[in-house]
Design a protein around this motif. Structure first.
Motif, PDB file in Angstrom:
ATOM      1  N   ILE A   1      -5.911   2.739  16.191  1.00  0.00           N
ATOM      2  CA  ILE A   1      -5.770   1.860  15.037  1.00  0.00           C
ATOM      3  C   ILE A   1      -7.129   1.867  14.365  1.00  0.00           C
ATOM      4  O   ILE A   1      -8.081   1.259  14.857  1.00  0.00           O
ATOM      5  CB  ILE A   1      -5.363   0.432  15.440  1.00  0.00           C
ATOM      6  N   SER A   2      -7.231   2.592  13.293  1.00  0.00           N
ATOM      7  CA  SER A   2      -8.512   2.723  12.612  1.00  0.00           C
ATOM      8  C   SER A   2      -8.638   1.653  11.547  1.00  0.00           C
ATOM      9  O   SER A   2      -7.803   1.560  10.644  1.00  0.00           O
ATOM     10  CB  SER A   2      -8.632   4.109  11.966  1.00  0.00           C
ATOM     11  N   LEU A   3      -9.680   0.843  11.659  1.00  0.00           N
ATOM     12  CA  LEU A   3      -9.971  -0.158  10.637  1.00  0.00           C
ATOM     13  C   LEU A   3     -11.302   0.125   9.965  1.00  0.00           C
ATOM     14  O   LEU A   3     -11.895  -0.736   9.321  1.00  0.00           O
ATOM     15  CB  LEU A   3      -9.979  -1.559  11.261  1.00  0.00           C
ATOM     16  N   SER A   4     -11.788   1.351  10.119  1.00  0.00           N
ATOM     17  CA  SER A   4     -13.064   1.723   9.526  1.00  0.00           C
ATOM     18  C   SER A   4     -12.955   1.745   8.007  1.00  0.00           C
ATOM     19  O   SER A   4     -11.878   1.974   7.440  1.00  0.00           O
ATOM     20  CB  SER A   4     -13.503   3.096  10.032  1.00  0.00           C
ATOM     21  N   ARG A   5     -14.066   1.514   7.348  1.00  0.00           N
ATOM     22  CA  ARG A   5     -14.085   1.550   5.884  1.00  0.00           C
ATOM     23  C   ARG A   5     -14.010   3.003   5.428  1.00  0.00           C
ATOM     24  O   ARG A   5     -14.726   3.861   5.943  1.00  0.00           O
ATOM     25  CB  ARG A   5     -15.357   0.881   5.345  1.00  0.00           C
ATOM     26  N   GLN A   6     -13.173   3.256   4.447  1.00  0.00           N
ATOM     27  CA  GLN A   6     -12.977   4.606   3.945  1.00  0.00           C
ATOM     28  C   GLN A   6     -13.338   4.669   2.465  1.00  0.00           C
ATOM     29  O   GLN A   6     -13.168   3.704   1.732  1.00  0.00           O
ATOM     30  CB  GLN A   6     -11.508   5.041   4.102  1.00  0.00           C
ATOM     31  N   GLU A   7     -13.814   5.822   2.051  1.00  0.00           N
ATOM     32  CA  GLU A   7     -14.000   6.095   0.632  1.00  0.00           C
ATOM     33  C   GLU A   7     -12.712   6.744   0.139  1.00  0.00           C
ATOM     34  O   GLU A   7     -12.487   7.931   0.340  1.00  0.00           O
ATOM     35  CB  GLU A   7     -15.204   7.014   0.410  1.00  0.00           C
ATOM     36  N   PHE A   8     -11.860   5.955  -0.486  1.00  0.00           N
ATOM     37  CA  PHE A   8     -10.532   6.428  -0.843  1.00  0.00           C
ATOM     38  C   PHE A   8     -10.583   7.499  -1.924  1.00  0.00           C
ATOM     39  O   PHE A   8     -11.491   7.512  -2.771  1.00  0.00           O
ATOM     40  CB  PHE A   8      -9.659   5.263  -1.305  1.00  0.00           C
TER      41      PHE A   8
ATOM     42  N   THR B   1       0.796   1.141  -6.688  1.00  0.00           N
ATOM     43  CA  THR B   1      -0.498   1.491  -6.121  1.00  0.00           C
ATOM     44  C   THR B   1      -0.994   0.339  -5.267  1.00  0.00           C
ATOM     45  O   THR B   1      -0.327  -0.700  -5.155  1.00  0.00           O
ATOM     46  CB  THR B   1      -1.512   1.853  -7.224  1.00  0.00           C
ATOM     47  N   GLU B   2      -2.147   0.502  -4.648  1.00  0.00           N
ATOM     48  CA  GLU B   2      -2.716  -0.533  -3.785  1.00  0.00           C
ATOM     49  C   GLU B   2      -4.196  -0.703  -4.106  1.00  0.00           C
ATOM     50  O   GLU B   2      -4.928   0.284  -4.204  1.00  0.00           O
ATOM     51  CB  GLU B   2      -2.546  -0.151  -2.311  1.00  0.00           C
ATOM     52  N   ALA B   3      -4.610  -1.945  -4.270  1.00  0.00           N
ATOM     53  CA  ALA B   3      -6.014  -2.258  -4.517  1.00  0.00           C
ATOM     54  C   ALA B   3      -6.724  -2.714  -3.250  1.00  0.00           C
ATOM     55  O   ALA B   3      -7.950  -2.789  -3.204  1.00  0.00           O
ATOM     56  CB  ALA B   3      -6.136  -3.345  -5.587  1.00  0.00           C
ATOM     57  N   SER B   4      -5.936  -3.035  -2.211  1.00  0.00           N
ATOM     58  CA  SER B   4      -6.501  -3.400  -0.911  1.00  0.00           C
ATOM     59  C   SER B   4      -5.418  -3.246   0.143  1.00  0.00           C
ATOM     60  O   SER B   4      -4.233  -3.177  -0.179  1.00  0.00           O
ATOM     61  CB  SER B   4      -7.030  -4.848  -0.919  1.00  0.00           C
TER      62      SER B   4
ATOM     63  N   VAL C   1      -9.729  -0.916  -1.839  1.00  0.00           N
ATOM     64  CA  VAL C   1      -9.697   0.406  -2.451  1.00  0.00           C
ATOM     65  C   VAL C   1     -10.563   0.349  -3.710  1.00  0.00           C
ATOM     66  O   VAL C   1     -10.453  -0.593  -4.501  1.00  0.00           O
ATOM     67  CB  VAL C   1      -8.259   0.819  -2.817  1.00  0.00           C
ATOM     68  N   GLY C   2     -11.416   1.329  -3.888  1.00  0.00           N
ATOM     69  CA  GLY C   2     -12.359   1.308  -5.000  1.00  0.00           C
ATOM     70  C   GLY C   2     -11.679   1.170  -6.351  1.00  0.00           C
ATOM     71  O   GLY C   2     -10.611   1.755  -6.600  1.00  0.00           O
TER      72      GLY C   2
ATOM     73  N   PRO D   1      -0.883  -6.550   0.514  1.00  0.00           N
ATOM     74  CA  PRO D   1      -0.266  -7.679   1.219  1.00  0.00           C
ATOM     75  C   PRO D   1      -0.625  -9.022   0.589  1.00  0.00           C
ATOM     76  O   PRO D   1       0.186  -9.942   0.579  1.00  0.00           O
ATOM     77  CB  PRO D   1      -0.818  -7.550   2.637  1.00  0.00           C
ATOM     78  N   ASP D   2      -1.852  -9.113   0.076  1.00  0.00           N
ATOM     79  CA  ASP D   2      -2.244 -10.295  -0.694  1.00  0.00           C
ATOM     80  C   ASP D   2      -3.275  -9.872  -1.727  1.00  0.00           C
ATOM     81  O   ASP D   2      -4.400  -9.514  -1.383  1.00  0.00           O
ATOM     82  CB  ASP D   2      -2.809 -11.401   0.193  1.00  0.00           C
ATOM     83  N   PHE D   3      -2.886  -9.894  -2.999  1.00  0.00           N
ATOM     84  CA  PHE D   3      -3.747  -9.414  -4.077  1.00  0.00           C
ATOM     85  C   PHE D   3      -5.017 -10.239  -4.198  1.00  0.00           C
ATOM     86  O   PHE D   3      -6.023  -9.761  -4.705  1.00  0.00           O
ATOM     87  CB  PHE D   3      -2.957  -9.461  -5.389  1.00  0.00           C
ATOM     88  N   PHE D   4      -4.981 -11.497  -3.733  1.00  0.00           N
ATOM     89  CA  PHE D   4      -6.147 -12.366  -3.830  1.00  0.00           C
ATOM     90  C   PHE D   4      -6.937 -12.452  -2.527  1.00  0.00           C
ATOM     91  O   PHE D   4      -7.728 -13.377  -2.355  1.00  0.00           O
ATOM     92  CB  PHE D   4      -5.740 -13.766  -4.297  1.00  0.00           C
ATOM     93  N   ASN D   5      -6.750 -11.502  -1.615  1.00  0.00           N
ATOM     94  CA  ASN D   5      -7.698 -11.414  -0.502  1.00  0.00           C
ATOM     95  C   ASN D   5      -9.099 -11.147  -1.039  1.00  0.00           C
ATOM     96  O   ASN D   5     -10.096 -11.631  -0.501  1.00  0.00           O
ATOM     97  CB  ASN D   5      -7.286 -10.297   0.463  1.00  0.00           C
ATOM     98  N   GLY D   6      -9.165 -10.355  -2.093  1.00  0.00           N
ATOM     99  CA  GLY D   6     -10.418 -10.115  -2.815  1.00  0.00           C
ATOM    100  C   GLY D   6     -10.197 -10.479  -4.268  1.00  0.00           C
ATOM    101  O   GLY D   6      -9.962  -9.586  -5.100  1.00  0.00           O
ATOM    102  N   PRO D   7     -10.234 -11.752  -4.630  1.00  0.00           N
ATOM    103  CA  PRO D   7      -9.776 -12.183  -5.956  1.00  0.00           C
ATOM    104  C   PRO D   7     -10.566 -11.597  -7.117  1.00  0.00           C
ATOM    105  O   PRO D   7      -9.988 -11.234  -8.139  1.00  0.00           O
ATOM    106  CB  PRO D   7      -9.888 -13.715  -5.898  1.00  0.00           C
ATOM    107  N   ARG D   8     -11.885 -11.505  -6.988  1.00  0.00           N
ATOM    108  CA  ARG D   8     -12.679 -10.984  -8.110  1.00  0.00           C
ATOM    109  C   ARG D   8     -12.409  -9.494  -8.300  1.00  0.00           C
ATOM    110  O   ARG D   8     -12.320  -9.001  -9.426  1.00  0.00           O
ATOM    111  CB  ARG D   8     -14.166 -11.243  -7.858  1.00  0.00           C
ATOM    112  N   HIS D   9     -12.301  -8.763  -7.201  1.00  0.00           N
ATOM    113  CA  HIS D   9     -11.930  -7.351  -7.245  1.00  0.00           C
ATOM    114  C   HIS D   9     -10.582  -7.194  -7.950  1.00  0.00           C
ATOM    115  O   HIS D   9     -10.403  -6.334  -8.829  1.00  0.00           O
ATOM    116  CB  HIS D   9     -11.864  -6.815  -5.808  1.00  0.00           C
TER     117      HIS D   9
END
Length: 463
Positions: free
Chosen positions: A144-151, A181-184, A207-208, A232-240
């Protein structure tokens, strides 16, 4: 390396879960084909040619359908390395391996898929695989990879055109081709019933912005006039999130979109809701799940009935369409409580905003579910059923299970006949009140709102 990526079902969307890893694998030098069997014919020649065949399993339905394809795939190509990747892969790894999967990948899957393809090529795949009566023998860990990726920008070439997927139907009946698409990915929260939690454990990855916008651009060029953000939740990163939709609206002011946001976040970031409205948000999906505080507490939803009603009223005030989703049949559901849910939807004018299937959903207890932390759930949950991919359970009141079956039948019949939401709501209302032996007075005016009065996607399934 010849790679075949297979999607069996992704809620009527062009599969991001094929397009994203396809870009990664091609950038690593692999020859990649993407096959969406929900929209195109099964390709035996592609299966025979592949060295790595990877099934994308982001949800319960997709996993069960993928398992049905496994045997024919192995018969066509017994030497292929079979991989399952996506949310439901690590949760069901024991079962999938028992069926012949050589690799199982969860979490952020793009990087591990590339690593797997390189390893198979490096190890001289054809020389090292041995075969038995049961099929290919090979064993890998289940990362289960949770590493940060450069998409990378998803590679959508080779997938069926967007017009073959779900459309957005607007008030008045006009249709818009919809992209996705997915932003996170992942989620900060630990709702007990959510299948994301056993894999991501409160982690989410962004996702960048430029990658997201580039993906939107290519879908708009392909005809999309609406974009679903599948976070899953667009406001996990609200400013992004707000930066992305503001940029989308500046570049494509005629393109609408929808997002999914928790009740808790809609309250916490109430100041951002007008920005959603003003940038073309057609509707917000929110996993309300229940209007019973006892149920919400057991699901660890982080909101209350009062919170839900406050969000409903705030969205109505500012003109932002809300589409709540529910899990109405749980071990804690009562007949009276189910009728109460219907009465709330009716009173708040939400009957036309809720797909009928949302009134029929029964709680799933998948492998690794945090629901099993509750003693009361462990007492009713049966042994894991690998074929069904759940721990089966029965309600302590057989009448509740009977009503769940009746509502499911009403929905199935209704969808075959066109799925008029107002009509289905009235049928479900009457069935529930009869079951509860309550006064089944006809629902008041909000339930009679025509389905076309609110925007909705033409494929409303959520599991």
């Amino acid at each position: 390396m010849n790679v075949l990526l297979i999607s069996t079902y992704e809620l009527g969307r062009q599969p991001f879960g094929l397009a994203s890893p396809a870009a990664w694998l091609r950038s690593a030098g692999a020859e990649v084909r993407s096959l969406d069997v929900s929209r195109e014919a099964f390709r035996e020649d592609w299966v025979r040619a592949a060295e790595l065949i990877a099934f994308y399993v982001p949800m319960h339905t997709a996993t069960r359908l993928a398992v049905m394809l496994l045997e024919p795939v192995r018969k066509l190509n017994p030497r292929a390395h079979i991989c399952f990747y996506g949310l439901y892969a690590p949760m069901n790894q024991e079962y999938l391996r028992g069926l012949g999967a050589a690799s199982v990948i969860g979490g952020e899957f793009e990087g591990p898929l590339v690593a797997l393809a390189k390893r198979i090529k490096r190890e001289d795949f054809n020389a090292e695989i041995t075969e038995s009566a049961e099929g290919t023998e090979r064993s890998d860990p289940a990362p289960i990879s949770l590493s940060r990726q450069e998409f990378l920008v998803p590679e959508r070439a080779g997938l069926p055109p967007l017009e073959q997927y779900a459309h957005l139907r607007m008030p008045g009946g006009a249709h818009r081709i919809a992209g996705y698409t997915e932003a996170s990915r992942g989620c900060k929260h630990l709702c007990r019933h959510c299948p994301i939690v056993p894999v991501y454990r409160g982690v989410f990855r962004v996702v960048g912005e430029e990658v997201v916008l580039a993906d939107v651009r290519q879908q708009v060029a392909a005809g999309a006039r609406h974009i679903t953000f599948g976070d899953p939740d667009f406001f996990n990163g609200p400013r992004h999130a707000i930066r992305i939709v503001e940029a989308l609206h500046r570049e494509f002011p005629a393109v609408s979109y929808d997002v999914t946001i928790k009740i808790e976040h809609l309250l916490r970031h109430e100041d951002l809701l007008p920005a959603l409205r003003d940038t073309g948000c057609a509707f917000v999906v929110t996993a309300a799940e229940s209007v019973d505080d006892r149920v919400l507490e057991r699901l660890a939803k982080g909101h209350t009935r009062a919170d839900f009603l406050a969000v409903v009223r705030r969205c109505r005030e500012i003109g932002l369409h809300l589409q709540p989703t529910f899990v109405p049949f749980t071990p804690w559901t009562t007949l009276g409580g189910y009728c109460d849910l219907l009465r709330v939807l009716d009173a708040e004018g939400l009957a036309a905003s809720v797909p009928a299937i949302q009134l029929a959903i029964r709680l799933l207890i998948p492998a690794g579910s945090l629901l099993l932390e509750l003693e009361e759930v462990r007492q009713i949950a049966g042994p894991f059923d690998p074929a069904a991919l759940v721990h089966p359970w029965k309600h302590s009141d057989p009448r509740v299970d009977a009503l769940a079956g009746e509502v499911q039948s009403i929905v199935e019949r209704g969808e075959k006949m066109g799925g008029d939401r107002a009509k289905l709501f009235r049928e479900i209302w009457n069935a529930a009140h009869v079951a509860a032996r309550l006064d089944a007075l006809a629902p008041v005016e909000p339930a009679l709102v025509a389905r076309a009065a609110v925007p909705y996607l033409t494929e409303p399934w959520y599991c």
